[in-house]
Motif scaffolding. Structure first.
Motif, short mmCIF file in Angstrom:
data_model
loop_
_atom_site.label_atom_id
_atom_site.label_comp_id
_atom_site.label_asym_id
_atom_site.label_seq_id
_atom_site.Cartn_x
_atom_site.Cartn_y
_atom_site.Cartn_z
N ASP A 5 -32.01 -42.82 65.65
CA ASP A 5 -31.50 -43.94 64.97
C ASP A 5 -31.82 -43.90 63.16
O ASP A 5 -31.17 -43.63 62.91
CB ASP A 5 -31.20 -45.15 65.71
CG ASP A 5 -30.39 -46.31 65.38
OD1 ASP A 5 -29.42 -45.42 64.86
OD2 ASP A 5 -30.65 -47.55 65.11
N SER A 6 -32.68 -44.64 62.69
CA SER A 6 -33.23 -44.67 61.63
C SER A 6 -33.24 -43.79 60.90
O SER A 6 -32.69 -43.29 59.87
CB SER A 6 -34.28 -45.36 61.71
OG SER A 6 -35.59 -44.61 62.10
N TYR A 8 -30.97 -40.85 61.63
CA TYR A 8 -29.62 -40.52 61.12
C TYR A 8 -29.13 -41.33 60.15
O TYR A 8 -28.89 -40.86 59.31
CB TYR A 8 -29.11 -41.04 62.88
CG TYR A 8 -28.87 -39.94 63.27
CD1 TYR A 8 -29.56 -37.65 62.97
CD2 TYR A 8 -29.41 -39.87 64.99
CE1 TYR A 8 -29.83 -37.34 64.56
CE2 TYR A 8 -29.71 -39.02 65.79
CZ TYR A 8 -29.68 -37.37 65.31
OH TYR A 8 -30.43 -36.66 65.82
N LYS A 9 -29.23 -42.53 59.64
CA LYS A 9 -29.09 -43.76 59.23
C LYS A 9 -29.21 -43.10 57.70
O LYS A 9 -29.17 -43.05 56.46
CB LYS A 9 -29.43 -44.98 59.80
CG LYS A 9 -28.57 -45.44 60.80
CD LYS A 9 -29.34 -46.57 60.86
CE LYS A 9 -28.22 -47.51 62.38
NZ LYS A 9 -28.09 -48.65 62.75
N LYS A 13 -27.99 -41.94 53.79
CA LYS A 13 -27.72 -42.25 52.49
C LYS A 13 -28.48 -41.74 51.72
O LYS A 13 -28.46 -42.08 50.64
CB LYS A 13 -28.49 -43.69 52.97
CG LYS A 13 -28.33 -44.99 53.63
CD LYS A 13 -29.07 -46.05 53.91
CE LYS A 13 -28.71 -47.04 54.49
NZ LYS A 13 -29.82 -48.76 55.45
N LEU A 19 -23.19 -46.53 54.39
CA LEU A 19 -23.04 -46.49 55.83
C LEU A 19 -22.66 -47.54 55.85
O LEU A 19 -22.27 -49.07 57.05
CB LEU A 19 -24.77 -47.14 56.74
CG LEU A 19 -24.32 -47.19 58.40
CD1 LEU A 19 -24.27 -45.85 58.99
CD2 LEU A 19 -26.35 -47.11 58.65
N ARG A 24 -21.46 -47.10 61.11
CA ARG A 24 -21.97 -47.31 61.79
C ARG A 24 -21.64 -47.46 62.81
O ARG A 24 -22.93 -46.98 64.42
CB ARG A 24 -22.81 -49.27 61.14
CG ARG A 24 -24.17 -48.88 62.03
CD ARG A 24 -24.66 -50.59 61.46
NE ARG A 24 -23.95 -50.84 60.41
CZ ARG A 24 -25.91 -50.52 59.31
NH1 ARG A 24 -27.02 -49.98 60.16
NH2 ARG A 24 -26.06 -50.76 58.60
N LEU A 27 -21.66 -43.80 64.64
CA LEU A 27 -23.22 -43.07 64.58
C LEU A 27 -23.80 -44.13 66.18
O LEU A 27 -23.73 -42.95 67.00
CB LEU A 27 -23.68 -43.56 63.49
CG LEU A 27 -25.72 -42.96 63.90
CD1 LEU A 27 -25.72 -41.63 64.00
CD2 LEU A 27 -25.76 -43.37 62.18
N ASN A 28 -23.80 -45.22 66.15
CA ASN A 28 -24.61 -46.06 67.29
C ASN A 28 -23.77 -45.00 68.98
O ASN A 28 -24.04 -45.06 69.84
CB ASN A 28 -24.02 -47.10 67.80
CG ASN A 28 -24.82 -48.13 66.38
OD1 ASN A 28 -25.90 -47.21 65.81
ND2 ASN A 28 -24.70 -49.19 66.22
#
Length: 144
Positions: A5-6, A8-9, A13, A19, A24, A27-28
Motif C-alpha cells: 500500500d505505501s 504504491y502511494k 508521489k 495522491l 486514493r 488505489l485502495n
C-alpha cells in the motif's frame, strides 16, 4: 516488512503526482481486488460505492496514470476489452494467464515458465528481454 500500500502511494508521489482522494479510493480498491482483472467500468462501479462523486472519466484517467507509473498492468485478451490488474513490484515478469474460451474465466499461472527459453533467446540474439506475456486459451474444468 514490505508494505504494498505505501509502496504504491510512494510511487505516485515520487513521480510528482498528488495522491488525491479519488486516486486514493481507486488505489485502495485495486489493492482490495488484487488478483482480479477488472475493466474500467467494473472499477468505476466498485469505487463509486465508497466515493459516489467520482466519474468514469476520472477512473479511466487514473488507471492510465497508474499503468504509466507501473501500479497496474494492462491485460489484453484480444476481445476489445481492456482489463487492469495490480502489478506486483516483487515480480520480475508478468505472470501468465489461462483463458477459458467458453465462459471467459481467467486464471493466473504464478510460476514463470519461460526462464530457460528467455535465457536462450537473450544469448542467441544478444537481446536484453525486459518482460514477456503469455496466455493459454482453452476450456476450464467447469466448462469441460
Amino acid at each position: 516488512m514490505f508494505n504494498e500500500d505505501s509502496s504504491y502511494k510512494d510511487s505516485i508521489k515520487q513521480r510528482g503526482y498528488k495522491l488525491t482522494p479519488q486516486r486514493r479510493a481507486i488505489l485502495n480498491k485495486i489493492i482490495e481486488n488484487k488478483g482480479k482483472h477488472l475493466t474500467t467500468e467494473e472499477m468505476f462501479e466498485i469505487v463509486k460505492i465508497d466515493c459516489p462523486e467520482i466519474g468514469l472519466a476520472t477512473v479511466y484517467r487514473t488507471l492510465q496514470l497508474f499503468e504509466n507509473i507501473g501500479i497496474v498492468s494492462i491485460l489484453n485478451l484480444n476481445d476489445g476489452i481492456v482489463r487492469y490488474e495490480l502489478s506486483n513490484s516483487r515480480e520480475e515478469h508478468q505472470h501468465h494467464h489461462l483463458v477459458c474460451t467458453k465462459c471467459g474465466s481467467l486464471f493466473e499461472v504464478e510460476m514463470d515458465l519461460l526462464e530457460e527459453l528467455e535465457k536462450n533467446i537473450s544469448e542467441k540474439y544478444n537481446f536484453k528481454i525486459l518482460n514477456h506475456s503469455l496466455k493459454f486459451y482453452g476450456i476450464c474444468n467447469r466448462c469441460k
